[in-house]
Design an enzyme around this catalytic site. Structure first.
Site, PDB file in Angstrom:
ATOM      1  N   LYS A 140       0.844  -1.203   0.000  1.00  0.00           N
ATOM      2  CA  LYS A 140       0.000   0.000   0.000  1.00  0.00           C
ATOM      3  C   LYS A 140       0.882   1.257   0.000  1.00  0.00           C
ATOM      4  CE  LYS A 140      -3.567  -2.799   2.089  1.00  0.00           C
ATOM      5  NZ  LYS A 140      -4.273  -3.307   3.269  1.00  0.00           N
ATOM      6  N   GLN A 193      -4.151  -1.794   9.607  1.00  0.00           N
ATOM      7  CA  GLN A 193      -4.082  -3.110   8.965  1.00  0.00           C
ATOM      8  C   GLN A 193      -4.758  -4.180   9.824  1.00  0.00           C
ATOM      9  OE1 GLN A 193      -2.981  -3.772   5.819  1.00  0.00           O
ATOM     10  NE2 GLN A 193      -3.624  -5.897   6.099  1.00  0.00           N
ATOM     11  N   ASP A 220     -10.237   3.286   4.119  1.00  0.00           N
ATOM     12  CA  ASP A 220     -10.274   1.835   3.933  1.00  0.00           C
ATOM     13  C   ASP A 220     -11.701   1.306   4.181  1.00  0.00           C
ATOM     14  OD1 ASP A 220      -8.841  -0.472   3.232  1.00  0.00           O
ATOM     15  OD2 ASP A 220      -8.506  -1.044   5.314  1.00  0.00           O
TER      16      ASP A 220
END
Ligand code: NAP
Length: 275
Positions: free
Chosen positions: A50, A94, A117
């Protein structure tokens, strides 16, 4: 019938060029903050991919690495700081975090404007209601891929195998918003084979190598595989599908690159909204 290959790798590359042009129009460089808790090597690789994508498009990134022993309170404090940092326009936490952390509380602490996200409860609710929100990155990337290849969704029967908060549930909501008739399957579903055999669109989001068998899938279906396991296996067995389904995502090179692309696209959108 030869299946159309839904090439996420090529599409992500093409979209990165457009993103780079948009980044260049901004006065302030968009910055994505990434938070990695603990030393899981796969998670570290995903975060690095990413960060690399940010670099390729001219976006900035700020990498925050916290130890395995991090508490919920410590992670919440980090998120709080990033929420108030005007240089940061998107926050990626994450998944998964170590077991002692309340992951839902930490996801939900991310400011909705920086939830690039698409992991917050509020973002999910807004997306499901058809209101403006950043979608969960993997299903959002899948929707972009299906759209790019002009895959017809309206009136189709879609089966999503998996109901996780970051993948199965938002995938089902997005397909429903696109006027599919949606069935969501999970570990308590009775006769998964029969459910899958009725689907025009099959999304594998189950996390078990080739759990969904090729023989269950009907001719002419569209096959989307979010899984990626050792040996290049997905959640869906591909044996012979290339000669009888309408379209399928390769593993790797299908859903994975589109997930990263959705994340960085939404980071740029967040920056554009702030500009
Ligand atoms: P997850 O949180 O483990 O959820 C798995 C889901 O599958 C659960 O809803 C579970 O049902 C269901 N399930 C488990 N066994 C089943 C069975 N025998 N029959 C039917 N359903 C079953 O996984 P996830 O995070 O959603 O990830 C799913 C897959 O997508 C994984 O392969 C993961 O690696 C992949 N993924 C890829 C990306 C990417 O960028 N490419 C991103 C995220 C995830 P219950 O709810 O009943 O337990």
């Amino acid at each position: 019938m030869t299946a159309l290959i839904l090439d996420g790798k090529a599409l992500a590359k093409q979209r990165e060029q457009m993103l780079t042009q948009r980044v260049n129009l901004l006065e302030q460089q968009p910055v994505l903050a990434t938070i990695l808790v603990g030393g899981d090597p796969s998670s570290a690789t995903y975060v690095q991919m990413k960060i690399n994508a940010c670099g390729r498009t001219g976006m900035g990134s700020r990498s925050i690495e916290l130890p395995e022993s991090t508490t919920t309170e410590e992670l919440l404090a980090t998120i709080d700081e990033l929420n108030s940092d005007s240089q940061v326009c998107g926050i990626l936490l994450q998944h998964p975090v170590p077991a002692q952390i309340d992951e839902r509380a930490c996801f939900d602490a991310i400011a909705i404007t920086k939830d690039v996200d698409g992991v917050t409860t509020q973002g999910f609710g807004r997306m499901a209601m058809g209101e403006q929100a950043f979608g969960s990155a993997t299903p959002a990337g899948i929707m972009t891929l299906l759209d790019h290849y002009d895959i017809a969704l309206e009136g189709k029967h879609a089966i999503v195998v998996g109901r996780s908060p970051i993948l199965g549930k938002p995938m089902a909501a997005m397909l429903l918003n696109a006027n599919c008739t949606v069935t969501v399957c999970h570990s308590r579903t009775v006769d998964l084979a029969e459910q899958v055999s009725r689907a025009d669109i099959v999304v594998g989001a189950v996390g078990k190598p080739e759990l969904i068998r090729a023989e269950w899938i009907k001719d002419g279906a569209v096959v989307v595989d979010a899984g990626y396991h050792q040996g290049g296996l997905g959640d869906i067995e591909k044996l012979g599908l290339e000669n009888r389904v309408a379209a399928l995502t390769p593993v790797p090179g299908g859903v994975g690159p589109m997930t990263i692309n959705a994340l960085i696209s939404q980071t740029l959108e967040a920056a554009e909204l702030l500009a």
